[in-house]
Design a protein around this motif. Structure first.
Motif, PDB file in Angstrom:
ATOM      1  N   ALA A 160      11.106  22.469  18.544  1.00  0.00           N
ATOM      2  CA  ALA A 160      10.961  21.982  17.176  1.00  0.00           C
ATOM      3  C   ALA A 160      12.337  21.970  16.532  1.00  0.00           C
ATOM      4  O   ALA A 160      13.191  22.807  16.854  1.00  0.00           O
ATOM      5  N   ARG A 162      14.871  22.695  13.659  1.00  0.00           N
ATOM      6  CA  ARG A 162      14.864  23.742  12.632  1.00  0.00           C
ATOM      7  C   ARG A 162      15.048  23.183  11.221  1.00  0.00           C
ATOM      8  O   ARG A 162      14.705  23.852  10.238  1.00  0.00           O
ATOM      9  N   SER A 167       7.286  22.495  12.993  1.00  0.00           N
ATOM     10  CA  SER A 167       7.354  23.553  14.007  1.00  0.00           C
ATOM     11  C   SER A 167       5.984  24.091  14.379  1.00  0.00           C
ATOM     12  O   SER A 167       5.714  24.358  15.563  1.00  0.00           O
ATOM     13  N   ILE A 195      13.177  26.471  19.079  1.00  0.00           N
ATOM     14  CA  ILE A 195      13.671  25.678  17.957  1.00  0.00           C
ATOM     15  C   ILE A 195      15.161  25.439  18.181  1.00  0.00           C
ATOM     16  O   ILE A 195      15.851  26.256  18.791  1.00  0.00           O
ATOM     17  N   HIS A 207      10.507  29.211  10.115  1.00  0.00           N
ATOM     18  CA  HIS A 207       9.422  28.753  11.000  1.00  0.00           C
ATOM     19  C   HIS A 207       8.585  29.932  11.496  1.00  0.00           C
ATOM     20  O   HIS A 207       8.049  29.900  12.606  1.00  0.00           O
TER      21      HIS A 207
END
Length: 377
Positions: A160, A162, A167, A195, A207
């Protein structure tokens, strides 16, 4: 960490001999490892006209020059071109298949390759279709490698971004595809969540819900931390977000005092070493982003001497113009490492992989140790 004096019959450490050694790679970005010719072809097929040049040799030089800027932000800008040509199922499958073939040709027997599904939906694919296409590509590439007499196992990490807000969605996707693989729905699957992106201003705790979900599902987490930002990023990644591994982790050296007769570890550095938290170190990439001024001054030397759980990785093979073979060979040349240390790096990585214990042990005992024993003579 010095090796014993070489004995008669031991193969010298060269690019050719290191390529023959069984290797393990934990930190490699799919969109950072394309063949340069593939970038040109995919750009032509998709109508992407923003490449700085369509000459493969010139383009390879451009990527390397842009990456070697001393800035992580500038380094990340180069991905705009590779991501742009990875927006169709066919392109994603091709790139993944070629990655598996290239890694196998480099002597990698196990690799975890990561990518961010959210970056590949501009052409109309949804997240599930993106992951499906990449997993199919890895399977295809592994089959082609096997037909050429090389065996590789690819684990996939879903990343994901950041700076974005997807996320939790990507975390759920990583668990879904892990479960499908475990249930036999498909032969390959996702082995962990990550991430990535610029660290400064985007701490991993933004996240936290994604990391809590992954841990609740007994899934694995690696977090880019301690590359361009310091100890707070590492501390948050481990103590708040539950990272099983640290992507890079270079700045852990900021918690080691080397002014005395012996290095003195601070609380965080001692915790990372004592808990055997794996460090996914990418030396050449770190030089390019300014995380270290030279290979000789790279923290990997000190961290290896202090017996942290050091692993050696490529990060982005296209941007940094490197392979795992070149990374290990350059380290051996710079620090005087022999086969014992190269095997130590490899076993560290295999121990730290996000697959089952039995499979990790089998690769160590049946592939890695015999492979290095043969090179020692």
């Amino acid at each position: 960490m010095a090796d014993p004096v070489a004995i008669p019959g031991t193969a010298p450490i060269t690019r050719d001999t290191v390529r023959r050694a069984p290797k393990v790679l934990l930190h490699d970005h799919l969109d950072g490892g394309l063949r340069v010719g593939t970038v040109v072809e995919l750009a032509r097929e998709s109508g992407y006209d923003k490449l700085p040049t369509t000459d493969p040799g010139e383009l390879a030089a451009w990527f390397l020059g842009a990456a070697h800027s001393g800035s992580l932000v500038r380094y990340l800008e180069t991905f705009g071109h590779t991501v742009a040509v990875m927006q169709s199922r066919e392109a994603l499958t091709r790139v993944a298949a070629e990655a598996a073939e290239d890694l196998a040709a480099d002597g990698v027997v196990y690799a975890e390759v990561r990518f961010a599904p959210e970056l590949h939906v501009e052409g109309g694919l949804d997240l599930d279709a993106v992951v499906d296409a990449v997993l199919d590509g890895f399977a295809l590439g592994a089959e082609r490698a096997a037909a050429a007499g090389r065996t590789i196992r690819i684990g996939t990490l879903l990343t994901a971004m950041r700076h974005a807000a997807r996320s939790r969605e990507i975390a759920e996707l990583s668990v879904k595809f892990r479960d499908e693989a475990d249930a036999g729905v498909r032969s390959g699957g996702v082995v962990g969540f990550d991430i990535a992106g610029a660290e400064k201003g985007f701490p991993p705790t933004r996240h936290l819900d994604a990391f809590e979900y992954v841990r609740q599902q007994n899934a694995h987490v690696t977090i880019h931390a301690g590359e361009a930002f310091g100890l707070p990023s590492i501390w948050e990644a481990i103590q708040w977000c539950g990272a099983d591994r640290l992507g890079h982790g270079v700045r852990i050296v900021d918690d080691i005092d080397t002014t005395g007769e012996r290095p003195a570890l601070g609380r965080l550095a001692a915790y990372v070493r004592d808990m055997r938290v794996p460090l996914e170190m990418c030396p050449t990439s770190n030089l390019h982003t300014g995380a270290a001024p030279s290979l000789a001054e790279h923290p990997i030397g000190l961290l290896t001497d202090l017996r942290f759980r050091v692993t050696v990785n490529t990060d982005n093979r296209l941007m940094s113009g490197c392979t795992l073979t070149s990374e290990l060979t350059d380290l051996a040349d710079t620090f005087g490492y022999g086969w014992d240390t190269l095997q130590w790096f490899t076993v560290n990585a295999m121990k730290s992989a996000f697959i089952g214990f039995d499979e990790r042990l089998a690769l160590i005992d049946d592939v890695i140790k015999p492979g290095y024993a043969a090179l020692r003579g």
